[in-house]
Enzyme design. Structure first.
Site, PDB file in Angstrom:
ATOM      1  N   GLY A  84       0.820  -1.193  -0.001  1.00 31.27           N
ATOM      2  CA  GLY A  84      -0.104  -0.013   0.069  1.00 31.27           C
ATOM      3  C   GLY A  84       0.985   1.330   0.004  1.00 31.27           C
ATOM      4  O   GLY A  84       0.045   2.383   0.139  1.00 31.27           O
ATOM      5  N   TRP A  86       2.277   2.853  -2.609  1.00 24.37           N
ATOM      6  CA  TRP A  86       1.791   3.933  -3.686  1.00 24.37           C
ATOM      7  C   TRP A  86       0.627   4.516  -3.258  1.00 24.37           C
ATOM      8  O   TRP A  86       0.195   5.708  -3.454  1.00 24.37           O
ATOM      9  CB  TRP A  86       1.912   3.094  -4.932  1.00 24.37           C
ATOM     10  CG  TRP A  86       3.256   2.726  -5.576  1.00 24.37           C
ATOM     11  CD1 TRP A  86       4.228   2.726  -5.063  1.00 24.37           C
ATOM     12  CD2 TRP A  86       3.355   2.905  -7.044  1.00 24.37           C
ATOM     13  NE1 TRP A  86       5.430   2.679  -5.992  1.00 24.37           N
ATOM     14  CE2 TRP A  86       4.891   2.733  -7.331  1.00 24.37           C
ATOM     15  CE3 TRP A  86       2.546   3.068  -8.147  1.00 24.37           C
ATOM     16  CZ2 TRP A  86       5.174   2.660  -8.439  1.00 24.37           C
ATOM     17  CZ3 TRP A  86       3.295   2.727  -9.356  1.00 24.37           C
ATOM     18  CH2 TRP A  86       4.334   2.542  -9.487  1.00 24.37           C
ATOM     19  N   ASP A 120      -6.586 -11.709  -8.420  1.00 22.69           N
ATOM     20  CA  ASP A 120      -5.655 -11.717  -9.264  1.00 22.69           C
ATOM     21  C   ASP A 120      -5.959 -10.944 -10.403  1.00 22.69           C
ATOM     22  O   ASP A 120      -6.872 -11.234 -10.941  1.00 22.69           O
ATOM     23  CB  ASP A 120      -5.322 -13.265  -9.724  1.00 22.69           C
ATOM     24  CG  ASP A 120      -4.305 -13.460 -10.755  1.00 22.69           C
ATOM     25  OD1 ASP A 120      -3.966 -12.664 -11.484  1.00 22.69           O
ATOM     26  OD2 ASP A 120      -3.854 -14.635 -11.032  1.00 22.69           O
ATOM     27  N   LYS A 185       5.522  -0.560 -14.430  1.00 23.13           N
ATOM     28  CA  LYS A 185       6.954  -1.253 -13.853  1.00 23.13           C
ATOM     29  C   LYS A 185       7.012  -2.307 -15.226  1.00 23.13           C
ATOM     30  O   LYS A 185       6.300  -2.971 -15.642  1.00 23.13           O
ATOM     31  CB  LYS A 185       6.881  -2.109 -12.575  1.00 23.13           C
ATOM     32  CG  LYS A 185       8.269  -2.496 -12.256  1.00 23.13           C
ATOM     33  CD  LYS A 185       8.205  -3.682 -11.495  1.00 23.13           C
ATOM     34  CE  LYS A 185       7.552  -3.531  -9.917  1.00 23.13           C
ATOM     35  NZ  LYS A 185       8.768  -3.032  -9.027  1.00 23.13           N
TER      36      LYS A 185
HETATM   37  C1  LIG Z   1       6.583  -4.296  -5.687  1.00 22.24           C
HETATM   38  S1  LIG Z   1       4.897  -4.975  -5.246  1.00 22.24           S
HETATM   39  C2  LIG Z   1       3.849  -3.343  -5.221  1.00 22.24           C
HETATM   40  C3  LIG Z   1       4.444  -2.563  -4.106  1.00 22.24           C
HETATM   41  C4  LIG Z   1       3.329  -1.383  -3.961  1.00 22.24           C
HETATM   42  N1  LIG Z   1       3.396  -0.412  -5.138  1.00 22.24           N
HETATM   43  C5  LIG Z   1       3.526  -0.659  -2.818  1.00 22.24           C
HETATM   44  O1  LIG Z   1       4.008   0.755  -2.825  1.00 22.24           O
HETATM   45  O2  LIG Z   1       3.626  -0.960  -1.745  1.00 22.24           O
HETATM   46  C6  LIG Z   1       4.123  -5.644  -6.601  1.00 22.24           C
HETATM   47  C7  LIG Z   1       2.824  -6.341  -6.383  1.00 22.24           C
HETATM   48  O3  LIG Z   1       2.335  -7.083  -7.353  1.00 22.24           O
HETATM   49  C8  LIG Z   1       1.557  -7.927  -7.106  1.00 22.24           C
HETATM   50  N2  LIG Z   1       0.861  -8.846  -7.921  1.00 22.24           N
HETATM   51  C9  LIG Z   1       1.743  -9.773  -8.769  1.00 22.24           C
HETATM   52  N3  LIG Z   1       0.952 -10.277  -9.663  1.00 22.24           N
HETATM   53  C10 LIG Z   1      -0.092  -9.992  -9.601  1.00 22.24           C
HETATM   54  C11 LIG Z   1      -1.411 -10.147 -10.433  1.00 22.24           C
HETATM   55  N4  LIG Z   1      -1.379 -11.204 -11.142  1.00 22.24           N
HETATM   56  N5  LIG Z   1      -2.641  -9.493  -9.841  1.00 22.24           N
HETATM   57  C12 LIG Z   1      -2.529  -8.770  -8.787  1.00 22.24           C
HETATM   58  N6  LIG Z   1      -1.426  -8.356  -8.339  1.00 22.24           N
HETATM   59  C13 LIG Z   1      -0.141  -8.778  -8.648  1.00 22.24           C
HETATM   60  C14 LIG Z   1       2.216  -8.727  -5.990  1.00 22.24           C
HETATM   61  O4  LIG Z   1       1.189  -9.401  -5.149  1.00 22.24           O
HETATM   62  C15 LIG Z   1       2.743  -7.542  -5.358  1.00 22.24           C
HETATM   63  O5  LIG Z   1       2.231  -7.035  -4.020  1.00 22.24           O
END
Ligand SMILES: C[S@@+](CC[C@H](N)C(=O)[O-])C[C@H]1O[C@@H](n2cnc3c(N)ncnc32)[C@H](O)[C@@H]1O
Length: 230
Positions: A84, A86, A120, A185
């Protein structure tokens, strides 16, 4: 609170006591390396001090310092929002106005001013759920920090991440308002090929930016598409 009062240089230059862990103290040398990196990372320390849920918060602060897309009254979608960080920054700009909807496959602790979906993004019904929560409003910003769990196989990881970026981009095109912003990203060389040329057709300006808070060793960067043509 969202303004980075300290420059990235000041955060980087933050005085840290170098921590070295002895081998064998923790489960594996890779978890040792991870812990050592966390303990020596000025962004981790600064995030903790400011109450940010992740050091990733600084990446959004720095992206916004460069492109200025966060403001009051905006409708913002945060994909891959957990834990959370961002969303905290986005909510601090919205100040209770506009709308902030986040989605992650992992649960995200509640945050004032935000609605989170635990799903997802690539599963059936995810985009419909987001649209429902936007109550028919078009988004000003669709930002994706989604990253697939790494397998260690570079090409597989790249393909899985590109799959997420493409899915986020397709969603962005259906929901963005005119002049909207899409940020995602990406890994390795950034957005490439057909994806990049499609972005250039639908947005007035497309560029890549690696914020200072993104680790030098990480292959990640961000594709930033400005002024959606609608
Ligand atoms: C780098 S973290 C994000 C950090 C976030 N922006 C923050 O500031 O706290 C990447 C996130 O992408 C999510 N993620 C990966 N594959 C996903 C999917 N298919 N659907 C939803 N979320 C996904 C992961 O669970 C993870 O929490």
């Amino acid at each position: 609170m969202a303004k980075l009062t300290k420059s990235a240089k000041e955060v980087r230059g933050r005085k840290m006591l170098a921590v070295r862990l002895k081998d064998g103290r923790y489960h594996s040398s890779s978890s040792n390396r991870w812990l050592e990196r966390q303990l020596n990372d000025p962004y981790v320390a600064e995030a903790k001090e400011r109450g940010y849920r992740s050091r990733a918060a600084f990446k959004l602060i720095q992206l916004n310092e460069k492109y200025k897309f966060l403001a009051k009254n905006k409708v913002i979608v945060d994909l891959g929002c957990a834990p959370g960080g961002w969303s905290q920054i986005a909510a601090s700009y919205l100040k209770g106005t506009g709308c902030l909807v986040g989605l992650d496959i992992l649960p995200t602790e509640p945050l004032s001013g935000a609605t989170f979906v635990c799903q997802d993004f690539t599963a059936d019904g995810a985009t419909e759920k987001l649209l429902e929560l936007l109550h028919g409003e078009r988004a000003d910003v669709v930002m994706s920090d989604m990253a697939a769990n790494t397998t260690g196989h570079q090409q597989t990881d790249h393909l899985r991440t590109i799959g997420l970026v493409e899915a986020a981009y397709e969603f962005a095109k259906t929901v963005l308002a005119e002049n909207g912003v899409f940020i995602a990203k990406v890994f390795q060389g950034g957005a490439e090929g057909e994806l990049l040329s499609d972005m250039k057709q639908h947005f007035k300006k497309v560029s890549h930016y690696k914020p200072d808070a993104s680790r030098d060793k990480s292959p990640e960067t961000y594709v930033v598409a400005l002024s959606f043509k609608g």
